[in-house]
Design a protein around this motif. Structure first.
Motif, PDB file in Angstrom:
ATOM      1  N   VAL A   1      -1.114   3.983  -5.411  1.00 15.63           N
ATOM      2  CA  VAL A   1      -2.004   4.857  -4.647  1.00 15.63           C
ATOM      3  C   VAL A   1      -3.435   4.771  -5.193  1.00 15.63           C
ATOM      4  O   VAL A   1      -3.638   4.734  -6.407  1.00 15.63           O
ATOM      5  CB  VAL A   1      -1.489   6.313  -4.672  1.00 15.63           C
TER       6      VAL A   1
ATOM      7  N   ASP B   1      -8.524  10.859 -10.026  1.00 13.92           N
ATOM      8  CA  ASP B   1      -7.304  10.133 -10.371  1.00 13.92           C
ATOM      9  C   ASP B   1      -6.259  11.069 -10.969  1.00 13.92           C
ATOM     10  O   ASP B   1      -5.055  10.805 -10.874  1.00 13.92           O
ATOM     11  CB  ASP B   1      -7.659   9.025 -11.371  1.00 13.92           C
TER      12      ASP B   1
ATOM     13  N   PHE C   1      -1.415  16.491  -0.805  1.00 14.96           N
ATOM     14  CA  PHE C   1      -0.750  15.561  -1.713  1.00 14.96           C
ATOM     15  C   PHE C   1      -0.290  16.338  -2.944  1.00 14.96           C
ATOM     16  O   PHE C   1      -1.075  16.996  -3.616  1.00 14.96           O
ATOM     17  CB  PHE C   1      -1.717  14.446  -2.120  1.00 14.96           C
TER      18      PHE C   1
ATOM     19  N   THR D   1      -3.399  12.466  -8.761  1.00 19.32           N
ATOM     20  CA  THR D   1      -2.258  11.625  -8.383  1.00 19.32           C
ATOM     21  C   THR D   1      -1.038  11.912  -9.247  1.00 19.32           C
ATOM     22  O   THR D   1       0.085  11.574  -8.861  1.00 19.32           O
ATOM     23  CB  THR D   1      -2.604  10.135  -8.538  1.00 19.32           C
TER      24      THR D   1
ATOM     25  N   TRP E   1      -7.007  -3.594  -4.250  1.00 16.99           N
ATOM     26  CA  TRP E   1      -6.802  -3.134  -2.873  1.00 16.99           C
ATOM     27  C   TRP E   1      -7.649  -3.952  -1.895  1.00 16.99           C
ATOM     28  O   TRP E   1      -7.170  -4.326  -0.819  1.00 16.99           O
ATOM     29  CB  TRP E   1      -7.158  -1.650  -2.762  1.00 16.99           C
TER      30      TRP E   1
ATOM     31  N   ASN F   1      -7.399   6.323  -5.056  1.00 18.70           N
ATOM     32  CA  ASN F   1      -8.364   7.352  -4.663  1.00 18.70           C
ATOM     33  C   ASN F   1      -9.542   7.299  -5.625  1.00 18.70           C
ATOM     34  O   ASN F   1      -9.522   6.590  -6.625  1.00 18.70           O
ATOM     35  CB  ASN F   1      -7.728   8.747  -4.647  1.00 18.70           C
TER      36      ASN F   1
ATOM     37  N   LEU G   1      -7.363  11.622  -1.574  1.00 20.92           N
ATOM     38  CA  LEU G   1      -5.934  11.592  -1.266  1.00 20.92           C
ATOM     39  C   LEU G   1      -5.683  12.405  -0.002  1.00 20.92           C
ATOM     40  O   LEU G   1      -6.512  13.235   0.383  1.00 20.92           O
ATOM     41  CB  LEU G   1      -5.141  12.201  -2.421  1.00 20.92           C
TER      42      LEU G   1
ATOM     43  N   ALA H   1       0.823  -1.213   0.000  1.00 21.23           N
ATOM     44  CA  ALA H   1       0.000   0.000   0.000  1.00 21.23           C
ATOM     45  C   ALA H   1       0.854   1.259   0.000  1.00 21.23           C
ATOM     46  O   ALA H   1       0.360   2.344  -0.323  1.00 21.23           O
ATOM     47  CB  ALA H   1      -0.916  -0.015   1.223  1.00 21.23           C
ATOM     48  N   GLU H   2       2.121   1.143   0.344  1.00 21.64           N
ATOM     49  CA  GLU H   2       3.007   2.316   0.382  1.00 21.64           C
ATOM     50  C   GLU H   2       3.658   2.607  -0.965  1.00 21.64           C
ATOM     51  O   GLU H   2       4.282   3.669  -1.137  1.00 21.64           O
ATOM     52  CB  GLU H   2       4.110   2.109   1.429  1.00 21.64           C
ATOM     53  N   ASP H   3       3.544   1.694  -1.913  1.00 18.95           N
ATOM     54  CA  ASP H   3       4.160   1.931  -3.223  1.00 18.95           C
ATOM     55  C   ASP H   3       3.473   3.104  -3.917  1.00 18.95           C
ATOM     56  O   ASP H   3       2.250   3.151  -4.035  1.00 18.95           O
ATOM     57  CB  ASP H   3       4.057   0.681  -4.096  1.00 18.95           C
ATOM     58  N   TRP H   4       4.251   4.056  -4.406  1.00 18.18           N
ATOM     59  CA  TRP H   4       3.731   5.297  -4.962  1.00 18.18           C
ATOM     60  C   TRP H   4       2.809   5.071  -6.157  1.00 18.18           C
ATOM     61  O   TRP H   4       1.847   5.810  -6.353  1.00 18.18           O
ATOM     62  CB  TRP H   4       4.901   6.205  -5.380  1.00 18.18           C
TER      63      TRP H   4
END
Length: 302
Positions: free
Chosen positions: A118, A214, A130, A217, A297, A120, A126, A112-115
């Motif tokens: 992400v 989206d 951000f 991001t 997710w 939303n 977000l 979940a931390e991989d850029w």
């Protein structure tokens, strides 16, 4: 008076004996008739034996018939007692067996931390503030997250080599710009007669609020054929450019973010022009498994 004895002559005695014999014979015949027999005189003992035998046979037949009848009734009476067992067995066999939930196919080593992973969307904003680092992807002022630019250029080049020209019509958007687009969509729906609540809800399917799009991001890009003048879904899906992207975009880390058959899952209308960078490994997995980012997710990162 003294009792007198009378004497009979031999002839008188013979007549008296004959008369007595004649009187006794009818009495015997009457007795046999009263007993129901028709046997001749002199066979009374044998007749009784026969009738006793007949009576015994009749009694035996009655007892056998009664036993058979009783056995049949007993069998019928016991059947209901065994019925619930068979009913329970039938009920148990009739109940559908719960199928085990399918084991998810092992996913790529994504966290979940991989850029690039992400997530939303409508109702899933977000983090406030951000602000991705972006680079230009053409001379018209469109930008993309700098870490995705190289793969985008490779995809654009491959499309050109296939004889196709992809036109960029949107990329990274600031939250300020996104909020403006959302409010414009709400107003357009109000002008069509919707009330405020309905207009806001429906607008989210087209242009989402700030931080819920989206495009905020920096990983999304809208692509149409070079000759296209409008974003028309029915027209775009018929073009060679869309067909090519559907087959090859995952090779460069991009996926169709809002598929037609997943609108209830994404909460956004079908957008065949909207492509999202998620990295090559995750893009291939999502495409092969026909999963949206929301589904991934939920199954692998929640």
């Amino acid at each position: 008076m003294p009792h007198e004895m009378k004497y009979f002559t031999p002839e008188e005695e013979k007549k008296m004996q004959q008369s007595a014999a004649q009187t006794a014979a009818p009495a015997q015949k009457v007795r046999w008739s009263a007993e129901g027999g028709s046997e001749p005189e002199g066979n009374g003992s044998d007749g009784r034996k026969i009738w006793i035998a007949v009576l015994v046979v009749l009694i035996a037949a009655v007892l056998i018939a009664a036993a058979l009848l009783w056995g049949g009734r007993f069998g019928k009476r016991e059947q209901p007692e065994s019925q619930p067992v068979s009913s329970q067995a039938a009920s148990a066999s009739a109940e559908p067996t719960a199928e085990p939930s399918p084991t998810p196919v092992p996913g790529p080593a994504v966290t979940a931390e991989d850029w690039f992973a992400v997530l939303n969307g409508p109702g899933n904003p977000l983090p406030e503030g951000f602000d991705p680092q972006t680079d230009a992807i053409d001379g018209a002022g469109y930008y993309l997250d700098s870490r995705a630019v190289e793969d985008f250029f490779a995809m654009q080049q491959a499309a050109q080599e296939a004889g196709l020209q992809l036109k960029i019509i949107s990329g990274f958007r600031s939250t300020t710009r996104q909020q403006q687009l959302y409010e414009q969509e709400v107003q357009a729906l109000l002008n069509q007669g919707l009330d405020q609540a309905a207009a806001e809800q429906q607008a989210q399917q087209v242009e989402q609020k700030a931080y819920e799009s989206d495009h905020n991001t920096g990983l999304a890009v809208d692509l149409v054929p070079q000759y296209s003048q409008t974003k028309n879904a029915e027209t775009i899906v018929q073009t060679p450019e869309y067909q090519w992207l559907s087959e090859h975009a995952a090779e460069y880390g991009f996926v169709l973010r809002y598929p037609e058959d997943k609108q209830e899952i994404t909460g956004v209308e079908f957008k065949p022009w909207h492509w999202r960078y998620v990295g090559k490994e995750l893009a291939s997995f999502l495409t092969e498994q026909n999963l949206t980012l929301e589904e991934y997710w939920k199954q692998y990162l929640s």
